[in-house]
Design a protein around this motif. Structure first.
Motif, PDB file in Angstrom:
ATOM      1  N   GLU A 244     -27.513   7.926 -33.426  1.00  0.00           N
ATOM      2  CA  GLU A 244     -26.368   7.178 -33.490  1.00  0.00           C
ATOM      3  C   GLU A 244     -25.452   7.593 -33.975  1.00  0.00           C
ATOM      4  O   GLU A 244     -24.998   7.886 -35.481  1.00  0.00           O
ATOM      5  CB  GLU A 244     -26.406   5.180 -34.165  1.00  0.00           C
ATOM      6  CG  GLU A 244     -26.029   4.382 -34.341  1.00  0.00           C
ATOM      7  CD  GLU A 244     -26.164   3.756 -34.820  1.00  0.00           C
ATOM      8  OE1 GLU A 244     -25.553   2.154 -34.007  1.00  0.00           O
ATOM      9  OE2 GLU A 244     -27.514   3.043 -34.626  1.00  0.00           O
ATOM     10  N   VAL A 245     -23.521   8.046 -33.660  1.00  0.00           N
ATOM     11  CA  VAL A 245     -22.877   7.635 -33.753  1.00  0.00           C
ATOM     12  C   VAL A 245     -21.646   6.796 -34.478  1.00  0.00           C
ATOM     13  O   VAL A 245     -21.557   5.846 -33.877  1.00  0.00           O
ATOM     14  CB  VAL A 245     -21.784   8.517 -32.703  1.00  0.00           C
ATOM     15  CG1 VAL A 245     -19.950   8.982 -33.813  1.00  0.00           C
ATOM     16  CG2 VAL A 245     -22.611   9.700 -32.545  1.00  0.00           C
ATOM     17  N   VAL A 252     -14.015  16.680 -38.508  1.00  0.00           N
ATOM     18  CA  VAL A 252     -16.388  17.069 -39.303  1.00  0.00           C
ATOM     19  C   VAL A 252     -16.424  15.956 -39.326  1.00  0.00           C
ATOM     20  O   VAL A 252     -16.683  14.703 -38.973  1.00  0.00           O
ATOM     21  CB  VAL A 252     -15.220  16.798 -40.793  1.00  0.00           C
ATOM     22  CG1 VAL A 252     -17.033  17.711 -42.009  1.00  0.00           C
ATOM     23  CG2 VAL A 252     -14.133  17.701 -41.244  1.00  0.00           C
ATOM     24  N   THR A 253     -17.392  16.615 -38.901  1.00  0.00           N
ATOM     25  CA  THR A 253     -19.333  15.796 -38.099  1.00  0.00           C
ATOM     26  C   THR A 253     -19.639  15.080 -39.710  1.00  0.00           C
ATOM     27  O   THR A 253     -20.051  16.767 -40.211  1.00  0.00           O
ATOM     28  CB  THR A 253     -19.783  16.660 -37.585  1.00  0.00           C
ATOM     29  OG1 THR A 253     -19.187  16.480 -36.350  1.00  0.00           O
ATOM     30  CG2 THR A 253     -21.234  15.466 -37.776  1.00  0.00           C
ATOM     31  N   LEU A 254     -20.178  14.200 -39.611  1.00  0.00           N
ATOM     32  CA  LEU A 254     -20.844  13.824 -41.352  1.00  0.00           C
ATOM     33  C   LEU A 254     -21.938  13.544 -40.666  1.00  0.00           C
ATOM     34  O   LEU A 254     -21.917  12.861 -40.207  1.00  0.00           O
ATOM     35  CB  LEU A 254     -20.103  13.167 -42.340  1.00  0.00           C
ATOM     36  CG  LEU A 254     -18.804  12.627 -42.936  1.00  0.00           C
ATOM     37  CD1 LEU A 254     -17.891  11.942 -43.072  1.00  0.00           C
ATOM     38  CD2 LEU A 254     -18.175  14.865 -43.490  1.00  0.00           C
ATOM     39  N   ILE A 255     -23.374  13.663 -41.876  1.00  0.00           N
ATOM     40  CA  ILE A 255     -25.094  13.923 -41.008  1.00  0.00           C
ATOM     41  C   ILE A 255     -25.391  13.265 -42.304  1.00  0.00           C
ATOM     42  O   ILE A 255     -25.239  13.721 -43.586  1.00  0.00           O
ATOM     43  CB  ILE A 255     -25.538  15.447 -39.884  1.00  0.00           C
ATOM     44  CG1 ILE A 255     -23.925  15.457 -39.252  1.00  0.00           C
ATOM     45  CG2 ILE A 255     -26.436  14.439 -39.773  1.00  0.00           C
ATOM     46  CD1 ILE A 255     -24.423  16.627 -38.756  1.00  0.00           C
ATOM     47  N   GLU A 280     -16.252  12.239 -38.143  1.00  0.00           N
ATOM     48  CA  GLU A 280     -17.381  11.728 -37.461  1.00  0.00           C
ATOM     49  C   GLU A 280     -18.478  11.091 -38.465  1.00  0.00           C
ATOM     50  O   GLU A 280     -18.910  12.195 -38.553  1.00  0.00           O
ATOM     51  CB  GLU A 280     -17.565  12.383 -36.388  1.00  0.00           C
ATOM     52  CG  GLU A 280     -18.657  11.859 -34.651  1.00  0.00           C
ATOM     53  CD  GLU A 280     -18.182  11.875 -33.522  1.00  0.00           C
ATOM     54  OE1 GLU A 280     -17.342  11.832 -33.435  1.00  0.00           O
ATOM     55  OE2 GLU A 280     -19.168  12.842 -33.111  1.00  0.00           O
ATOM     56  N   LEU A 281     -19.329   9.927 -38.194  1.00  0.00           N
ATOM     57  CA  LEU A 281     -20.375   9.984 -38.881  1.00  0.00           C
ATOM     58  C   LEU A 281     -21.751   9.596 -38.416  1.00  0.00           C
ATOM     59  O   LEU A 281     -21.649   8.967 -37.021  1.00  0.00           O
ATOM     60  CB  LEU A 281     -20.164   8.331 -40.156  1.00  0.00           C
ATOM     61  CG  LEU A 281     -21.276   8.135 -40.674  1.00  0.00           C
ATOM     62  CD1 LEU A 281     -22.062   9.694 -41.281  1.00  0.00           C
ATOM     63  CD2 LEU A 281     -20.674   6.635 -41.141  1.00  0.00           C
ATOM     64  N   GLU A 293     -29.305  16.454 -29.895  1.00  0.00           N
ATOM     65  CA  GLU A 293     -28.466  17.205 -28.899  1.00  0.00           C
ATOM     66  C   GLU A 293     -27.272  16.338 -29.449  1.00  0.00           C
ATOM     67  O   GLU A 293     -25.628  16.715 -29.095  1.00  0.00           O
ATOM     68  CB  GLU A 293     -28.275  15.925 -27.321  1.00  0.00           C
ATOM     69  CG  GLU A 293     -27.411  16.587 -26.424  1.00  0.00           C
ATOM     70  CD  GLU A 293     -28.354  15.366 -25.013  1.00  0.00           C
ATOM     71  OE1 GLU A 293     -27.358  15.811 -24.437  1.00  0.00           O
ATOM     72  OE2 GLU A 293     -29.100  15.284 -25.153  1.00  0.00           O
ATOM     73  N   THR A 294     -27.121  14.698 -29.764  1.00  0.00           N
ATOM     74  CA  THR A 294     -26.123  14.054 -30.680  1.00  0.00           C
ATOM     75  C   THR A 294     -25.778  15.262 -31.575  1.00  0.00           C
ATOM     76  O   THR A 294     -24.545  15.198 -31.822  1.00  0.00           O
ATOM     77  CB  THR A 294     -26.358  12.513 -31.434  1.00  0.00           C
ATOM     78  OG1 THR A 294     -27.183  11.973 -30.486  1.00  0.00           O
ATOM     79  CG2 THR A 294     -25.305  12.277 -31.455  1.00  0.00           C
TER      80      THR A 294
END
Length: 372
Positions: A244-245, A252-255, A280-281, A293-294
């Motif tokens: 889920e975004v 920056v993408t944070l995961i 983006e979290l 994919e996400t």
């Protein structure tokens, strides 16, 4: 018995609201390393009621028992509610044949659950702490995960769900604070899920119980009482293997997953205010099979990625994510993929605040990434 008593002492400590806000400096610093960010139910979800995480899990278990007469719950101390109260009052409502205690033997609990599920029951096993799941490792990895494959799909134990508390709690030390998800992510045949809050926990737990594959449902124990939301009353399920975004961003993408999602949520705001950086979290939620994919689409957009988890750095699940992103997003990357994690040591007690991947460590990783 000793382990059960220690669990009750730990629960009693967590139940004391004064300890959650004050107590010693070390405990206070640990429990305040994140600010819980509640989810909001949609209007279409109907009536809601205020629940914390353990109440949402209890509600999901009750719904599972009502809707499925073959469902049974078993584990150490579950008859009176368990050390974290997740099964409280269920034996009174459904009887001793459906909610019952087991001996203190994790291998036996999981082995019994495999047999029940193979015979057609919906088996919901509780392991009192994820730190003590290792005696059952052989049963989970060599039996449950391989049951369908080795029988050529003639038999399976897909009706098995294993619930267990995980992660840092503020004072659990080396035997009550571990995050062990990556041990099981290496094993095909299992589904591994970690919720971030009550709304998500209820829907994902019901999905695990009803999924036709053995599932391990890790419950971040620090969230049992700290996480409070308006949870839909109805029976609902949330899709497994779907990330889920939570915050959209460009730089920056944070995961993360579980408790770490709330750390990263605060970091998004800090990065915006202090670094003028748009993050983006993504909450992975399902560790295996995870939503490639996400995550890949996000990193192709931002060009940068940071994975944060409480487990030790070496062979933590962040390494699998980093390897996948390196392969799939190589031409889009503007900086190396970074991991913020626990240290490669046993989980410490007095040094727990320094061990955890807190907001300051994550913010520094963002700074390194954007300045690369």
């Amino acid at each position: 018995m000793i382990r059960s008593i220690l669990g009750r002492i730990l629960t009693a400590t967590i139940n004391n609201s004064t300890i959650i806000t004050t107590t010693t400096t070390t405990t206070s610093r640990t429990l305040s390393h994140f600010a819980f960010k509640p989810d909001t139910a949609a209007v279409s979800d109907g009536d809601t009621t205020r629940m914390n995480l353990f109440q949402a899990i209890n509600n999901a278990l009750e719904i599972a028992l009502v809707s499925d007469p073959k469902a049974v719950i078993f584990g150490e101390d579950v008859s009176f509610g368990g050390v974290f109260r997740c099964t409280v009052n269920l034996q009174d409502k459904f009887g001793k044949d459906r909610i019952f205690n087991t001996p203190l033997c994790e291998q036996g609990i999981v082995g019994f659950g495999i047999g029940l599920a193979a015979a057609g029951a919906t088996a919901i096993a509780e392991i009192q702490f994820a730190d003590y799941i290792f005696p059952a490792f052989d049963q989970i990895v060599n039996e449950a995960a391989k049951f369908r494959y080795r029988s050529g799909n003639q038999f399976d134990c897909g009706g098995l769900t294993i619930r267990t508390p995980c992660g840092a709690v503020g004072h659990g030390a080396l035997y009550h604070s571990q995050s062990v998800e990556s041990y099981f992510a290496h094993c095909p045949g299992l589904k591994i899920v970690i919720p971030r809050g009550p709304i998500q926990a209820k829907g994902l737990l019901l999905s695990c119980i009803r999924d036709q594959n053995p599932c391990i449902f890790f419950e971040p124990k620090i969230l049992y009482r700290l996480a409070v939301e308006q949870v839909p009353v109805k029976d609902y399920m949330l899709p497994l293997s779907k990330a889920e975004v939570l915050v959209e961003g460009d730089d920056v993408t944070l995961i993360g997953w579980g408790t770490q999602v709330h750390v990263l949520h605060e970091v998004c705001e800090m990065a915006r205010d202090q670094l003028n950086t748009s993050c983006e979290l993504i909450d992975l939620a399902t560790i295996m099979p995870w939503d490639r994919e996400t995550v890949i689409n996000s990193v192709k957009k931002t060009g940068r990625a940071i994975v944060a988890h409480e487990a030790p750095l070496t062979a933590g699940f962040g390494a699998e994510i980093a390897a996948t992103l390196q392969k799939e997003c190589f031409l889009h990357l503007e900086a190396p993929i970074l991991r913020v994690a626990g240290y490669d040591t046993p989980f410490p007690h007095v040094f727990e605040p320094f061990y955890l991947p807190d907001k300051w460590k994550c913010l520094e990783a963002i700074r390194k990434s954007i300045n690369y």
